[in-house]
Design an enzyme around this catalytic site. Structure first.
Site, PDB file in Angstrom:
ATOM      1  N   HIS A  83       0.865  -1.186   0.000  1.00 44.85           N
ATOM      2  CA  HIS A  83       0.000   0.000   0.000  1.00 44.85           C
ATOM      3  C   HIS A  83       0.905   1.240   0.000  1.00 44.85           C
ATOM      4  CE1 HIS A  83      -2.886   2.882   1.778  1.00 44.85           C
ATOM      5  NE2 HIS A  83      -3.829   2.061   1.383  1.00 44.85           N
ATOM      6  N   ASP A  90       3.019  -4.538   8.145  1.00 41.50           N
ATOM      7  CA  ASP A  90       1.771  -3.816   7.963  1.00 41.50           C
ATOM      8  C   ASP A  90       0.655  -4.854   8.073  1.00 41.50           C
ATOM      9  OD1 ASP A  90      -0.538  -2.786   6.941  1.00 41.50           O
ATOM     10  OD2 ASP A  90       0.373  -1.832   5.197  1.00 41.50           O
ATOM     11  N   GLN A 138      -4.476  -5.538   6.730  1.00 42.13           N
ATOM     12  CA  GLN A 138      -5.430  -6.470   6.104  1.00 42.13           C
ATOM     13  C   GLN A 138      -5.381  -7.847   6.761  1.00 42.13           C
ATOM     14  OE1 GLN A 138      -7.695  -5.537   4.086  1.00 42.13           O
ATOM     15  NE2 GLN A 138      -6.907  -3.514   3.561  1.00 42.13           N
ATOM     16  N   LYS A 157     -10.771  -0.790   9.899  1.00 44.14           N
ATOM     17  CA  LYS A 157     -10.890  -1.942   9.003  1.00 44.14           C
ATOM     18  C   LYS A 157     -11.321  -3.195   9.747  1.00 44.14           C
ATOM     19  CE  LYS A 157      -7.213  -0.220   5.977  1.00 44.14           C
ATOM     20  NZ  LYS A 157      -7.889   0.185   4.730  1.00 44.14           N
ATOM     21  N   CYS A 180      -4.524   2.407  -3.867  1.00 46.03           N
ATOM     22  CA  CYS A 180      -3.318   2.901  -3.189  1.00 46.03           C
ATOM     23  C   CYS A 180      -2.158   1.924  -3.351  1.00 46.03           C
ATOM     24  CB  CYS A 180      -3.575   3.152  -1.708  1.00 46.03           C
ATOM     25  SG  CYS A 180      -4.819   4.394  -1.414  1.00 46.03           S
TER      26      CYS A 180
HETATM   27  C1  LIG Z   1      -2.285  -3.022   3.572  1.00 46.76           C
HETATM   28  C2  LIG Z   1      -2.701  -1.657   3.994  1.00 46.76           C
HETATM   29  N1  LIG Z   1      -1.811  -0.836   4.591  1.00 46.76           N
HETATM   30  C3  LIG Z   1      -2.130   0.396   5.008  1.00 46.76           C
HETATM   31  C4  LIG Z   1      -3.386   0.913   4.823  1.00 46.76           C
HETATM   32  C5  LIG Z   1      -3.658   2.304   5.294  1.00 46.76           C
HETATM   33  O1  LIG Z   1      -4.496   2.299   6.396  1.00 46.76           O
HETATM   34  P1  LIG Z   1      -5.109   3.673   6.937  1.00 46.76           P
HETATM   35  O2  LIG Z   1      -5.731   4.361   5.769  1.00 46.76           O
HETATM   36  O3  LIG Z   1      -6.100   3.231   7.942  1.00 46.76           O
HETATM   37  O4  LIG Z   1      -4.000   4.474   7.519  1.00 46.76           O
HETATM   38  C6  LIG Z   1      -4.356   0.103   4.210  1.00 46.76           C
HETATM   39  C7  LIG Z   1      -5.731   0.560   3.998  1.00 46.76           C
HETATM   40  O5  LIG Z   1      -6.064   1.466   3.294  1.00 46.76           O
HETATM   41  C8  LIG Z   1      -4.002  -1.186   3.780  1.00 46.76           C
HETATM   42  O6  LIG Z   1      -4.895  -1.976   3.165  1.00 46.76           O
END
Ligand SMILES: Cc1ncc(COP(=O)(O)O)c(C=O)c1O
Ligand SMILES: Cc1ncc(COP(=O)(O)O)c(C=O)c1O
Lengths: 146, 414, 414, 146
Positions: free
Chosen positions: C127, C205, C208, C231, C371
């Protein structure tokens, strides 16, 4: 325990006339710490003799509870063997003043001086102890005080 | 009691928490509004409605919920623009609170614009969030942090500012519009005109101002402006940073991630348009929406009416508190220069003990350093007791406070 | 239909938004759970209850409300520790979300520990929030950002990792436990054991992963772990950064302000204990409390049951989607290596057009780069359509999706 | 307007067979931009002659709406006076395809090429214009497109 009950005669007295208040110029160890949330701050000076706490004094700024507990703590400690001092627990202090049920924020006021004392002891023993595991134990002890 | 006062008492029914009792069945008297305010049903319902009916991530998807969520989120930006009079909505950045707003400036503006031996000027009565970020920044850059001093009435000594400006090395002057400890209203007009004349940027910490009075950022003429939603009936988790476009355009991003980019490639990336360049990741969407409802609520009452209500309460409280023997009040008595915040000390009783005893009567006041230790050092005290008012407070509550202070006096044999 | 499936359908009544209709009176089918999830009454009520009954700022005041608010806030820290198996609650830092968590590491760890020509390794399927902060950091430091490649099944090519580790210059390897586009479950065990052998820190990270399966951070053995509350049924505005104490102790603060300090003086300041040193300013208190309710809700269902439910849905969806003519699915078919996320493209129809047409049927799916533009480049597409499942989704909803895709085929004359 | 209605014959046709798609090797100006939210990206090349747009081509990746609007836009622009091109409005494009009521996210798809066109024009005129106020006007025009 109602809030006002905490403020019994003994606490008020100790806070106005703290015991062992002051500094020891030729201390063997001195330590300072403060409570980040309220700004209370305490210094403790100690002298050792023959593995005993031969003298202890504290100074600083704090609420009635902090001052009363510091007084009681130094009274308990004075003259005790170092090992006994290490075993002093939160409850030894709190029960002395009937403060066992104090709410969490105020517990930090009550135990600030105990934290400073243990940290001072740790810093002293750290320089004099051979056994490093012992130091770690003490360090953990201090870290877990709150 | 005046009629405006009476209409303010109707407001209380909107705040469910004010019906609570605390400790041994005492009615709650909440006097810590400088720390955070209570929330009316209108705000709570806006959050609930968002989650029950419109919840989705914003900006990115084409489906119905995402469209609704994005619209609700962006509406708050317009409401903020309206509230503090900003012409260009793209200058409004959503952050967690005043603290994040100021840190964002320190990182995204400060690290590129501050050089060794440059100076940042703050004041002796700042909140830690307007001191510590600058300590971190100036230390990193080998720059200096200087303080505008405060006189014994709690007002800034602007000669200090002149002195620093004269060095020609000042890059930023930052100050709070209203002190969170003394309530002092800074002479922003004078400070900013001096800075403008010297070509120096200004940041205003509006955390204690925007909730309590009409604030016109365009008229103030500063370059950065920060405040928090939770101190003005809004949810926790939402604050505002406003930056003038000409300055914003010179800033690199703060946090990297989703939403703030235009195109990401493996080794290079371009940035999204303003303000999104500075809003990385999923924001506090529901809190933004709830904050919109808070602004609606405040504007319906009217910021001038709120200020008037607080002037009445503060004058009344100053008068009553002054009559308590041994009680020392900090700061000016000139109500035109003071917000609804009163700090005091009571004889030799530590503020913690004061707060705890009045808490036993259901009265919530703050004790401690109020995140203003530099000011505590200046006042030469470890701590103060503080009461701070908002729209739902009443004179009866002040009377209760005075009564409970008498209890403190009895216990401590004053 | 299995019995576990049936009990999952009872869950739907807890989610008020699922009773909504969208567009022209179509039942909402929400299939964008990788972006954000819907909230059950239990979470919404926890937020409401906080504001109606316990709202106050935390940590600092002695009065009843502040005590209650602090306790509710800190309870969530214990729940998080429990959820992902962390022994020491002081290692858990509340942030806004995964994005802020990773940026915090880049700023507060990276800027002190990264030197010129050092290497940070990420992956092709990250991401943006696990790419852009490292681009910013490595650019500032004159260091390098390298990518572990991905094979055509959507799995990481760990030979790339070996190659980078062999340089002896790698300081951090960062990767997502589950890809938000392909659903690939990374082989974390292997990656981390390689990194440990090389004395290199690892960041996971978990955005997910944590919502969808049992995650044991202690067992994983990484050094940093990040995820988002929104999430996993929680409110927006709250996320978690976990850092191993031994690493956390080498880190300077990120943001400066209230609550993170021990003593502030004009020219020097000392820091609060962990984790507070990294939590500056008023946090998203109500969101933290709401997140606690979300964790309770998930644990009551059981993370293994959730994973099982998603495996059933995902298998079913993969089978149905495969039967749609001209539809291409990305990533592995091995369900043991895939979370409940499916990305696809449908003949020559742009994902936006797919999403818009199915939205007309009430079905919320995502289209775009998710993203993850580096991954899009790797897949050689501008965008994909994506469906992602959660506990309240059903096979009937997948059937509806398939029907609506047939409508896309009709409109675009496929 | 229901979602499916947007996808009438003309849009589908344009998206499959875009008009003026491609590059102009000897362009007088070229400009690229993308939509940060969805990844659509468009390049426009233009040639000028006698104050007119003598040739225009676009290429890039985008959804049916983006492609159809780009086609329509280039058709409208080709052969027009520069001043006329500057006055082309959102609605000139949207109405041509019956997209006036498109929701906000999709409007950005529809108008990406218009944004690129205006930016291209600005970049070209910026180099050839004497009157700087004129440039500012154009810049503002472009900034306010969304
Ligand atoms: C794998 C992953 N990392 C990071 C994020 C970013 O999370 P957030 O927007 O809650 O900061 C997301 C979700 O958008 C994601 O799916
Ligand atoms: C003057 C002032 N500045 C900054 C802050 C910090 O605001 P927050 O905690 O919402 O970031 C506060 C409130 O605590 C304040 O009173």
């Amino acid at each position: 325990m109602s809030n006002a009950d905490i403020y019994h005669e003994m606490i008020i007295d100790y806070s106005r006339n703290p015991i062992n208040y002051g500094k020891i110029e030729d201390h063997d160890v001195t330590f300072h710490d403060s409570n980040p949330l309220c700004g209370d701050s305490i210094d403790i000076d100690m002298k050792f003799n023959d593995n005993k706490v031969s003298d202890i004094k504290f100074h600083g700024k704090g609420c009635a509870i902090c001052m009363a507990c510091s007084s009681v703590l130094t009274e308990i400690v004075k003259g005790k063997e170092i090992d006994e001092v290490r075993n002093i627990s939160k409850n030894d202090i709190l029960s002395e003043l009937g403060l066992e049920h104090l709410q969490a924020v105020r517990i930090k006021c009550a135990l600030l001086s105990l934290k400073v004392l243990k940290s001072a002891l740790y810093s002293y023993l750290g320089k004099h102890l051979k056994d490093s595991q012992d130091v770690d134990t003490l360090k953990e002890e201090a870290a877990n005080l709150y | 009691m005046q009629s405006s006062q009476t209409s303010f008492e109707n407001i209380r029914k909107d705040f469910p928490i004010l019906k609570r009792t605390v400790r041994e069945n005492k009615d709650l008297v909440y006097l810590d509004n400088a720390s955070t305010t209570q929330k009316p049903n209108q705000v709570i319902d806006a959050i609930t409605d968002f989650y029950r009916n419109h919840n989705a991530n914003i900006h990115r998807a084409v489906y119905a919920l995402a469209e609704e969520a994005t619209e609700l989120y962006e509406q708050t930006r317009d409401k903020v623009a309206d509230l503090i009079n900003i012409k260009n909505r793209k200058e409004i950045i959503f952050v967690r609170g005043t603290t994040e707003a100021i840190n964002l400036v320190a990182y995204a503006w400060g690290r590129d614009h501050l050089k060794e031996s440059d100076i940042i000027v703050t004041t002796e009565y700042e909140h830690h969030s307007n001191i510590v970020p600058w300590q971190l920044l100036t230390k990193e850059k080998g720059a200096k942090l200087e303080y505008i001093g405060m006189d014994d009435d709690g007002e800034l000594i602007l000669d200090d500012l002149d002195k620093y400006l004269a060095t020609g090395k000042v890059k930023l002057v930052t100050f709070s519009l209203v002190s969170n400890v003394l309530g002092t209203i800074s002479d922003a007009e004078k400070i900013i005109s001096k800075c403008k004349a010297a070509g120096v940027l200004t940041l205003i910490d509006g955390a204690q101002a925007v909730p309590h009075m009409r604030v016109d950022v365009e008229k103030l003429g500063c370059d950065f402006f920060a405040f928090s939603g939770h101190k003005m009936l809004g949810p926790t988790g939402i604050g505002i940073l406003w930056v003038r476009t000409s300055v914003l355009e010179t800033m690199n991003p703060f946090q990297g991630g989703g939403d703030m980019i235009r195109e990401v490639h493996k080794y290079e990336t371009t940035w999204n348009d303003l303000p999104y360049k500075f809003e990385a990741g999923t924001p506090s969407i529901a809190d933004v929406v709830g904050f919109g409802a808070a602004i609606d609520y405040l504007l319906k009452i009217g910021m001038d009416n709120i200020r008037q209500h607080e002037i009445e309460l503060t004058s009344y409280a100053l008068e009553k508190l002054s009559s308590v023997k041994g009680l020392h009040i900090y700061g000016t008595r000139d109500i035109s220069k003071r917000g609804g915040v009163i700090s005091f000390n009571f004889a030799d009783v530590h503020p913690h003990d004061v707060a705890q005893i009045v808490d036993g009567e259901g009265i919530a006041i703050r004790s401690g350093h109020h995140c203003a230790q530099v000011l505590m050092e200046r006042l030469n005290v470890a701590a103060t007791s503080r009461v701070s008012f908002y729209i739902y407070n009443t004179k009866e509550e002040i009377d209760k406070l005075i009564n409970s202070l008498n209890k403190v006096a009895r216990i401590f044999k004053l």
